[in-house]
Scaffold this motif. Structure first.
Motif, PDB file in Angstrom:
ATOM      1  N   LEU A 251       0.834  -1.193   0.000  1.00 11.71           N
ATOM      2  CA  LEU A 251       0.000   0.000   0.000  1.00 11.71           C
ATOM      3  C   LEU A 251       0.875   1.252   0.000  1.00 11.71           C
ATOM      4  O   LEU A 251       2.015   1.227   0.431  1.00 11.71           O
ATOM      5  CB  LEU A 251      -0.903   0.005   1.228  1.00 11.71           C
ATOM      6  CG  LEU A 251      -1.928  -1.128   1.326  1.00 11.71           C
ATOM      7  CD1 LEU A 251      -2.768  -0.966   2.574  1.00 11.71           C
ATOM      8  CD2 LEU A 251      -2.802  -1.166   0.082  1.00 11.71           C
ATOM      9  N   PRO A 252       0.337   2.362  -0.494  1.00  9.66           N
ATOM     10  CA  PRO A 252       1.138   3.595  -0.548  1.00  9.66           C
ATOM     11  C   PRO A 252       1.277   4.250   0.822  1.00  9.66           C
ATOM     12  O   PRO A 252       0.549   3.945   1.760  1.00  9.66           O
ATOM     13  CB  PRO A 252       0.307   4.486  -1.486  1.00  9.66           C
ATOM     14  CG  PRO A 252      -1.097   4.016  -1.294  1.00  9.66           C
ATOM     15  CD  PRO A 252      -1.005   2.533  -1.074  1.00  9.66           C
ATOM     16  N   THR A 398       1.779   8.916  -7.766  1.00  9.29           N
ATOM     17  CA  THR A 398       2.833   7.903  -7.749  1.00  9.29           C
ATOM     18  C   THR A 398       4.158   8.562  -8.066  1.00  9.29           C
ATOM     19  O   THR A 398       4.221   9.617  -8.695  1.00  9.29           O
ATOM     20  CB  THR A 398       2.549   6.805  -8.779  1.00  9.29           C
ATOM     21  OG1 THR A 398       2.475   7.397 -10.077  1.00  9.29           O
ATOM     22  CG2 THR A 398       1.239   6.110  -8.463  1.00  9.29           C
ATOM     23  N   THR A 399       5.222   7.919  -7.635  1.00  7.07           N
ATOM     24  CA  THR A 399       6.549   8.432  -7.922  1.00  7.07           C
ATOM     25  C   THR A 399       6.835   8.296  -9.404  1.00  7.07           C
ATOM     26  O   THR A 399       6.707   7.213  -9.961  1.00  7.07           O
ATOM     27  CB  THR A 399       7.589   7.643  -7.120  1.00  7.07           C
ATOM     28  OG1 THR A 399       7.229   7.740  -5.743  1.00  7.07           O
ATOM     29  CG2 THR A 399       8.977   8.213  -7.329  1.00  7.07           C
ATOM     30  N   ALA A 429       9.214   3.267  -1.339  1.00 11.22           N
ATOM     31  CA  ALA A 429       9.657   4.247  -2.341  1.00 11.22           C
ATOM     32  C   ALA A 429       8.697   4.345  -3.515  1.00 11.22           C
ATOM     33  O   ALA A 429       8.799   5.230  -4.325  1.00 11.22           O
ATOM     34  CB  ALA A 429      11.042   3.876  -2.852  1.00 11.22           C
ATOM     35  N   ARG A 430       7.728   3.433  -3.604  1.00 10.20           N
ATOM     36  CA  ARG A 430       6.978   3.335  -4.865  1.00 10.20           C
ATOM     37  C   ARG A 430       5.822   4.317  -4.977  1.00 10.20           C
ATOM     38  O   ARG A 430       5.571   4.874  -6.019  1.00 10.20           O
ATOM     39  CB  ARG A 430       6.448   1.910  -5.024  1.00 10.20           C
ATOM     40  CG  ARG A 430       7.540   0.855  -5.131  1.00 10.20           C
ATOM     41  CD  ARG A 430       6.904  -0.503  -5.395  1.00 10.20           C
ATOM     42  NE  ARG A 430       6.159  -0.486  -6.644  1.00 10.20           N
ATOM     43  CZ  ARG A 430       5.053  -1.183  -6.815  1.00 10.20           C
ATOM     44  NH1 ARG A 430       4.545  -1.906  -5.848  1.00 10.20           N
ATOM     45  NH2 ARG A 430       4.428  -1.135  -7.975  1.00 10.20           N
ATOM     46  N   LEU A 431       5.062   4.494  -3.895  1.00 10.11           N
ATOM     47  CA  LEU A 431       3.815   5.225  -4.023  1.00 10.11           C
ATOM     48  C   LEU A 431       3.679   6.274  -2.943  1.00 10.11           C
ATOM     49  O   LEU A 431       4.307   6.218  -1.901  1.00 10.11           O
ATOM     50  CB  LEU A 431       2.625   4.247  -3.914  1.00 10.11           C
ATOM     51  CG  LEU A 431       2.566   3.085  -4.919  1.00 10.11           C
ATOM     52  CD1 LEU A 431       1.470   2.134  -4.526  1.00 10.11           C
ATOM     53  CD2 LEU A 431       2.355   3.619  -6.320  1.00 10.11           C
ATOM     54  N   VAL A 432       2.835   7.261  -3.209  1.00 10.70           N
ATOM     55  CA  VAL A 432       2.513   8.281  -2.210  1.00 10.70           C
ATOM     56  C   VAL A 432       1.099   8.747  -2.482  1.00 10.70           C
ATOM     57  O   VAL A 432       0.699   8.895  -3.634  1.00 10.70           O
ATOM     58  CB  VAL A 432       3.490   9.458  -2.259  1.00 10.70           C
ATOM     59  CG1 VAL A 432       3.526  10.117  -3.618  1.00 10.70           C
ATOM     60  CG2 VAL A 432       3.121  10.511  -1.203  1.00 10.70           C
ATOM     61  N   THR A 433       0.317   8.944  -1.430  1.00  9.35           N
ATOM     62  CA  THR A 433      -1.023   9.486  -1.603  1.00  9.35           C
ATOM     63  C   THR A 433      -1.192  10.713  -0.729  1.00  9.35           C
ATOM     64  O   THR A 433      -0.495  10.906   0.240  1.00  9.35           O
ATOM     65  CB  THR A 433      -2.101   8.475  -1.191  1.00  9.35           C
ATOM     66  OG1 THR A 433      -2.039   8.278   0.213  1.00  9.35           O
ATOM     67  CG2 THR A 433      -1.936   7.155  -1.908  1.00  9.35           C
TER      68      THR A 433
END
Length: 434
Positions: A251-252, A398-399, A429-433
């Protein structure tokens, strides 16, 4: 038990983090602080001295550990697992370390040695207590590199463990063995959290890479559940926001709106331990500093609100710990009760709509507890948001440049089962919300 335990010295070089009233061992058995004779009145003859608190008995009690001369206000103290207290003094540019212990009517002192830092360094400070309490570490930050020192627990006093490129601050232990240390490293004008592996000669690997041009700091970590509290300006460039993620989860990283409190400084200081398979139900204690003083916030990732609680009388601000069953313990000191612990019971997620938690206080002379615990107002009726608006979906980003990102996966967090995995595989490192 998880507790905030960083007490910066007078020149910690740690980005101006709020000072903490005392330091608590990772297991919660002991605490240590600098106390002041004469009840802290500051009159003639008042002096600073180390004081050890025992917290794992029927009721807390304090043991003063005064030395041959008063301590400076910036002296750091840290409890060890065996009840001794590590003291960090600064004199003539040298950092002096010793272990203090009670010897009947007096104080025994075991000198550990001294460390001299280069003139261009920004100081030296103790890291949070290591799980187990057998070792202690310190960071000496310079303009281009930071040296990690083992202060106690080695064979020959202070020992140089590793040199980390960049200027490092912060510090959080990611496991129960004291092997994996997370620090915030500043290089090239950006700050990113990295992991230092103490069993591999201080090998450094990335931990947080939310966006290429963001500052991503690790504020607090729970080794049991993998829950981490993060400070990052990725969702709001130029303004740091408080977010959370789970080491090893797909999950982000999320930045709840309820943790965004205008004109307040929000600092997480304790996470409920023992929630191995349910990190989203871990209770998190927040220190909230605003125009009307400091108070306590309680929040869970599964909830969309922060419960604001008045600080108990005499709270050693920023210090506390959770028990596995959800009781928040806050050390307090008042003239009437110099050594006490206020106990707050936070309602679980299932009871989110019910009344606030109960409170009580233990300690010599009946320390005053936190009045009105469970109310949703901040100190003085201000300071904080009531939570996110229901039905307002969280936006997602997303990054850039990461292959295989699936934005839709974050829309259904209940479908995933977060679980701790080896730190090298953590995909934060993959996602951000937002």
């Amino acid at each position: 038990m998880t507790a905030c335990a960083i007490e910066p010295s007078a020149d910690p070089g740690d980005g101006g983090a709020p000072l903490v009233g005392c330091s608590i061992t990772a297991e919660g058995a002991y605490a240590a602080r600098l106390a002041r004779s004469g009840g802290g009145g500051g009159g003639a003859g008042a002096a600073w001295y180390p004081e050890r608190w025992t917290l794992d008995g029927p009721e807390p009690y304090a043991v003063p550990l005064p030395g041959n001369q008063p301590e400076e206000p910036g002296t750091e103290v840290q409890p060890m697992g065996d009840g001794r207290v590590l003291v960090h003094r600064v004199a003539a540019g040298r950092h002096l370390f010793a272990l203090l212990y009670p010897t009947g009517p007096g104080t025994g002192e075991l000198p550990l040695g001294a460390v001299e830092c280069p003139a261009d360094s920004t100081g030296m400070r103790l890291l949070p207590p290591v799980p187990g309490g057998e070792r202690a570490y310190a960071l000496a930050a310079g303009p281009r590199a930071t040296v990690l020192w083992r202060i106690a627990g080695g064979a020959f006093g202070p020992e140089r463990v590793a040199e980390i490129p960049g200027r490092c601050s912060g510090g959080a232990w990611l496991d129960r063995t004291g092997r994996m240390l997370a620090v915030d490293r500043e290089t090239g004008g950006r700050t990113k959290a990295v992991v230092v592996d103490l069993e591999r000669d201080g090998e450094v690997s990335p931990l947080l890479q939310i966006a290429p041009d963001s500052d991503d700091r690790l504020l607090l970590a729970d080794p049991d559940s993998g829950l981490v509290l993060i400070g990052s300006d990725a969702p709001s460039p130029g303004r740091e926001r408080l977010g959370w993620g789970v080491l090893g989860s797909t999950l982000p990283v999320r930045f709840p709106e309820c943790l965004r409190m205008p004109d307040c400084v929000v600092t997480p200081f304790a996470v409920q331990p023992g929630q191995v398979l349910t990190p989203e139900r871990c209770a998190v204690a927040l220190r909230v500093d605003g125009a009307f003083g400091s108070w306590v916030g309680v929040w869970r990732p599964a909830e969309r609100q922060v419960r604001h609680l008045p600080a108990p009388e005499g709270w050693l601000t920023g210090a506390g710990l959770w028990t596995p069953d959800g009781e928040l313990r806050l050390p307090c000191s008042t003239p009437r009760s110099p050594c006490g612990v206020a106990r707050l019971v936070a309602p679980d997620t299932a009871d989110a709509g019910g009344a606030g938690g109960a409170d009580r206080a233990d300690g010599a002379g009946g320390a005053g507890g936190a009045d009105g615990a469970g109310h949703t107002n901040g100190a003085g009726g201000t300071g904080g948001t009531g939570g996110e608006r229901p039905g307002n979906p969280e936006e997602e980003a997303t990054t850039p440049g990461e292959p295989g990102d699936d934005p839709g996966a974050a829309d259904t967090p209940a479908a995933a089962q977060p679980r701790p995995v080896p730190l090298q595989q953590a995909p934060l490192a993959r996602l951000v919300t937002k």
